[in-house]
Design an enzyme around this catalytic site. Structure first.
Site, PDB file in Angstrom:
ATOM      1  CB  SER A  71      -0.801  -0.067   1.224  1.00 53.49           C
ATOM      2  OG  SER A  71      -0.418   0.249   2.799  1.00 53.49           O
ATOM      3  CD  GLU A 141      -1.741  -8.789  -2.773  1.00 56.41           C
ATOM      4  OE1 GLU A 141      -2.238  -9.228  -3.144  1.00 56.41           O
ATOM      5  OE2 GLU A 141      -1.339  -7.284  -1.869  1.00 56.41           O
ATOM      6  CD  GLU A 207      -7.504  -5.908   1.646  1.00 57.24           C
ATOM      7  OE1 GLU A 207      -6.483  -6.414   1.390  1.00 57.24           O
ATOM      8  OE2 GLU A 207      -7.922  -4.431   1.343  1.00 57.24           O
TER       9      GLU A 207
HETATM   10  O1  KIV Z   1      -0.103  -3.328   1.302  1.00 60.35           O
HETATM   11  C1  KIV Z   1      -0.949  -2.913   2.336  1.00 60.35           C
HETATM   12  O2  KIV Z   1      -1.195  -2.202   2.867  1.00 60.35           O
HETATM   13  C2  KIV Z   1      -1.504  -4.787   2.995  1.00 60.35           C
HETATM   14  C3  KIV Z   1      -2.312  -4.580   4.160  1.00 60.35           C
HETATM   15  C4  KIV Z   1      -3.931  -4.007   3.433  1.00 60.35           C
HETATM   16  C5  KIV Z   1      -3.032  -5.423   4.645  1.00 60.35           C
HETATM   17  O3  KIV Z   1      -1.463  -5.371   2.172  1.00 60.35           O
END
Ligand code: KIV
Length: 290
Positions: A71, A141, A207
């Site tokens: 993120s 993931e 999620e």
């Molecule tokens: O990249 C991220 O911040 C995440 C969270 C949403 C768990 O994967």
């Protein structure tokens, strides 16, 4: 007076000082500590971090696990999605977070394109995050589709946090939709959760999954589940830090609780500084050297 959470009896009967949230800072949290917390029924918080200074604030606040999430793509690097984030970028951000902290377990995301080719590519990428950045674990993931990667990493001594349900790196095929709705999708989510646990993952992010299904997964697994938009029954909860701090510009997902208005505080400080400069009141005598 501020109370030291380490001095209080722990939730779920944990001895004082042994709780994950706010415990002692004598050593880094390990994946074993997270497994023990599930056995005691202790819930714990996780936040994202992308730089040393913010990470040190979260460490001081007693957050036991920090995720250098991809993120960072949206939150720190100015991309529209997580898809363009590179492994080199993740190594730089993760090493900053490791340097800025003493106690939390630091988990770094394997970005899109750094593990999809197969287990060997995943191992090569994860080794960079562990050896160059110094993280204690990686996250990747995918459920059943990623189990071979997880197996090799774990066999090689790298702890893996899995991530199922909505997986933002698949935005181009999946969109940003609730996952696991309907009987077939719910069964697939349960299969994904069991596949990553069987492959050796030490925890699983869920999620954007219906709360009842997340509760069922949490009961079915021995390893902790970490919810984001997955209801209150997960073993842990994670939020993207700029969202919960109120730093994100524009709309945030419905599942986010905003704990502060950091964007407003920063904007006001920047305006006050600009007005002082334009008006000639900064620097004042006490800010000047002679
Ligand atoms: O990249 C991220 O911040 C995440 C969270 C949403 C768990 O994967």
């Amino acid at each position: 007076m501020t109370q030291n959470p380490a001095a209080q009896p722990g939730p779920g009967g944990a001895p004082a000082g042994r709780t994950l949230y706010g415990g002692k800072s004598s050593r880094r949290i390990t994946v074993r500590d997270l497994t023990d917390a599930k056995e005691r029924g202790e819930k714990w918080p996780m936040l994202t971090a992308y730089d040393a200074m913010t990470a040190s604030v979260f460490d001081q606040a007693g957050i036991p696990v920090l995720l250098v999430g991809d993120s960072a793509g949206n939150c720190a690097l100015g991309y529209e999605t997580t898809v363009p984030v590179t492994l080199d970028e993740m190594v730089v951000l993760s090493s900053a977070v490791v340097r800025g902290t003493r106690r939390p377990l630091i988990v770094a995301d394997l970005p899109f394109g750094s593990f999809q080719e197969g287990p060997t590519q995943a191992l090569r990428s994860a080794l960079r995050l562990v050896k160059e950045a110094g993280v204690g674990a990686v996250k990747l993931e995918g459920g059943e589709r990623s189990h071979r990667q997880i197996e090799l990493l774990v066999e090689s001594g790298i702890p893996v946090m899995a991530h199922i349900g909505l997986t933002p790196q698949s935005v181009n095929t999946m969109g940003y939709r609730v996952q696991g709705r309907g009987e077939e999708a719910a069964q697939q989510l349960l299969r994904d959760a069991k596949a990553v646990q069987d492959a050796g993952a030490f925890s699983v992010v869920l999620e954007l999954v219906p709360a009842e299904l997340a509760a069922e997964v949490t009961r079915a697994l021995q390893v902790p589940t970490i919810g984001i938009g997955a209801g209150p029954d997960c073993d842990a909860q994670v939020l993207v830090a700029p969202d919960m701090l109120g730093l994100t510009d524009g709309r945030v997902p419905r599942f986010v609780k905003k704990y502060a208005d950091v964007r407003g505080v920063m904007e006001n400080a920047a305006r006050a500084f600009a007005e002082d400069v334009v008006g000639g009141t900064f620097p004042a005598e006490e800010h000047s050297v002679h």
